[in-house]
Scaffold this motif. Structure first.
Motif, short mmCIF file in Angstrom:
data_model
loop_
_atom_site.label_atom_id
_atom_site.label_comp_id
_atom_site.label_asym_id
_atom_site.label_seq_id
_atom_site.Cartn_x
_atom_site.Cartn_y
_atom_site.Cartn_z
N VAL A 1 0.84 -1.20 0.00
CA VAL A 1 0.00 0.00 0.00
C VAL A 1 0.87 1.25 0.00
CG1 VAL A 1 -1.57 1.38 1.40
CG2 VAL A 1 -2.03 -1.05 1.05
N ALA A 2 1.90 1.22 0.82
CA ALA A 2 2.77 2.38 0.93
C ALA A 2 3.48 2.67 -0.39
CB ALA A 2 3.79 2.17 2.05
N GLU A 3 3.83 1.60 -1.11
CA GLU A 3 4.64 1.78 -2.31
C GLU A 3 3.85 2.05 -3.59
OE1 GLU A 3 6.76 -1.86 -2.48
OE2 GLU A 3 8.19 -1.32 -0.90
N THR A 4 2.58 1.65 -3.59
CA THR A 4 1.82 1.75 -4.83
C THR A 4 1.18 3.11 -5.00
OG1 THR A 4 1.32 -0.60 -4.60
CG2 THR A 4 0.02 0.64 -6.21
N ALA B 1 -4.26 -3.80 -5.60
CA ALA B 1 -2.87 -4.14 -5.92
C ALA B 1 -2.20 -4.85 -4.75
CB ALA B 1 -2.10 -2.87 -6.27
N ALA B 2 -2.48 -4.37 -3.54
CA ALA B 2 -1.87 -4.97 -2.37
C ALA B 2 -2.32 -6.43 -2.20
CB ALA B 2 -2.22 -4.16 -1.12
N ALA C 1 -1.40 -12.30 -3.01
CA ALA C 1 -1.79 -13.52 -3.71
C ALA C 1 -0.58 -14.14 -4.41
CB ALA C 1 -2.87 -13.19 -4.74
N GLU C 2 0.25 -13.30 -5.01
CA GLU C 2 1.42 -13.83 -5.72
C GLU C 2 2.50 -14.31 -4.78
OE1 GLU C 2 2.50 -10.51 -8.06
OE2 GLU C 2 0.77 -10.69 -9.40
N GLU C 3 2.80 -13.47 -3.79
CA GLU C 3 3.96 -13.78 -2.95
C GLU C 3 3.69 -14.84 -1.91
OE1 GLU C 3 5.93 -10.54 -1.15
OE2 GLU C 3 6.36 -9.52 -3.04
N LEU D 1 -8.24 -14.09 -10.37
CA LEU D 1 -9.59 -14.06 -9.79
C LEU D 1 -9.86 -12.71 -9.14
CD1 LEU D 1 -9.74 -17.65 -8.26
CD2 LEU D 1 -11.08 -16.76 -10.18
N ILE D 2 -8.86 -12.18 -8.46
CA ILE D 2 -9.05 -10.88 -7.82
C ILE D 2 -9.38 -9.82 -8.87
CG2 ILE D 2 -7.88 -9.03 -6.55
CD1 ILE D 2 -6.28 -11.17 -5.09
N ALA D 3 -8.65 -9.83 -9.96
CA ALA D 3 -8.92 -8.85 -11.01
C ALA D 3 -10.33 -9.02 -11.56
CB ALA D 3 -7.88 -9.00 -12.13
N GLU D 4 -10.73 -10.27 -11.78
CA GLU D 4 -12.08 -10.54 -12.30
C GLU D 4 -13.14 -10.00 -11.36
OE1 GLU D 4 -12.90 -14.67 -13.02
OE2 GLU D 4 -11.09 -14.92 -14.26
#
Lengths: 199, 199
Positions: free
Chosen positions: B81-84, B94-95, B100-102, B183-186
């Motif tokens: 959150v801080a970086e985006t 995004a966070a 989800a990825e990491e 899925l999150i994007a969807e």
DNA sequence: GTGCCGATGTCACCTTGCGACATCACGCTA
DNA sequence: TAGCGTGATGTCGCAAGGTGACATCGGCAC
């Protein structure tokens, strides 16, 4: 414990009416006076003139004494969802606004006192979260009963519940006294705005 | 209790490393084997070669053994959150996608097993809800640290969390294997659609 | 070695929650 | 009125969660 035990002390009014209601009232009072964790189930039962075991026959556990209203909430939500005709999200919002009018309006002080108790104990916060989850499930089911597909129903319910949570938090917060119904409408509008903004 | 008590039985390896990790592993195994409620804290400690009291020194309660990862989750969320740099809702999304990825990607089976345990016990469901709430609070705080006002931060976080919850539920549900990030994007797209539909 | 210190084990205790059984109050019927 | 259910309640005991107080062990500095 050894003297005067041959009992004529059984004047004890067995059969007092509304045991459940008396236990709820006793619990509420004691939680306010001493706090949730400092109150034992035996204390609650004692104040209501009943036994600990009776408490557990009427409530699943100590926390439950504070959440008896949620069943009614669920009914009103489900009924409104079934009766309202509009887009899924709008239906859910309408249901929560109905609840706001029929159940919460006119009880701000009571709700605030209750909320103060809940916020003082992690255990109660968890239980509240679970009750909310149960409400969400009921609304989703009601939506699906109207023919909506699972994923639309779920998402509409979840986002409607989010709106309600945020509005409710603002309503309960000290200071303001805007009707909950109005806050729900406001927050719903804000949600539309925030999700459609381009990042 | 009276015979053979002069103890040379203190071969017991005090000082084994990673007591916490061993307790978590033991708990996970036992919860899968017998279920959460059928497992006592003494069982868990026993399997890890430790005492019940030690368990309670490392974990607040029995449930906590299943939720040690949430602290790390919170860090990653707050950092992202801080970086985006984007609109509030987009930042939150995004966070969660980063998490989800990491953290979740490549662990579907593990996560499903864990979720099965959680869903088998109301107590664990409550705790999960509370952990989610804690995550939400952390994200809101991170958003506010970027200068956003309270109500925008809260609403962006709550709606982002709703998207995550729904996407996560679909991901964990048996059958599919679409990456959680996708899925999150969807779901985020679906949310935009559902809230802007005219009722 | 001596002594300190943090991690662990031991013990005792209170509370939650529940099963099993005894009791009481009431209504019904003869 | 006595007798008999029946359901709500009280009593008892207990496993398990959770915690404070204290003893003990292992390593580490000196």
């Amino acid at each position: 414990m050894s003297q005067c035990d041959v009992g004529y002390h059984r004047r004890m009014a067995r059969w007092q009416p509304d045991a459940r209601g008396r236990l709820e009232a006793a619990a509420f009072e004691l939680f306010r006076e001493r706090g949730f964790e400092q109150t034992t189930v035996a204390d609650i039962a004692g104040r209501a003139g009943l036994d600990k075991r009776t408490f557990y026959r009427l409530f699943g556990d100590k926390r439950e004494a504070l959440f008896s209203g949620s069943a009614h909430l669920e009914e009103v939500l489900a009924k409104t969802v079934a009766e309202t005709d509009a887009g899924p999200f709008e239906v859910v919002i309408a249901a929560f606004r109905r609840v706001a009018e029929e159940i919460f309006a006119d009880r701000l002080e009571l709700v605030r006192a209750r909320q103060a108790i809940i916020e003082s104990s992690p255990e109660l916060q968890e239980r509240e979260l679970r009750k909310t989850g149960s409400l969400v499930a009921a609304v989703t089911a009601a939506l699906r009963a109207k023919g909506l597909d699972e994923s639309t129903a779920t998402l509409a319910t979840e986002s409607g519940a989010t709106v309600f949570r945020v509005a409710y938090a603002r309503w309960v917060a000290p200071g303001g006294d805007v009707p909950l119904t109005d806050l729900i409408a406001e927050v719903a509008t804000e949600l539309r705005a925030i999700t459609s903004a381009s990042g």
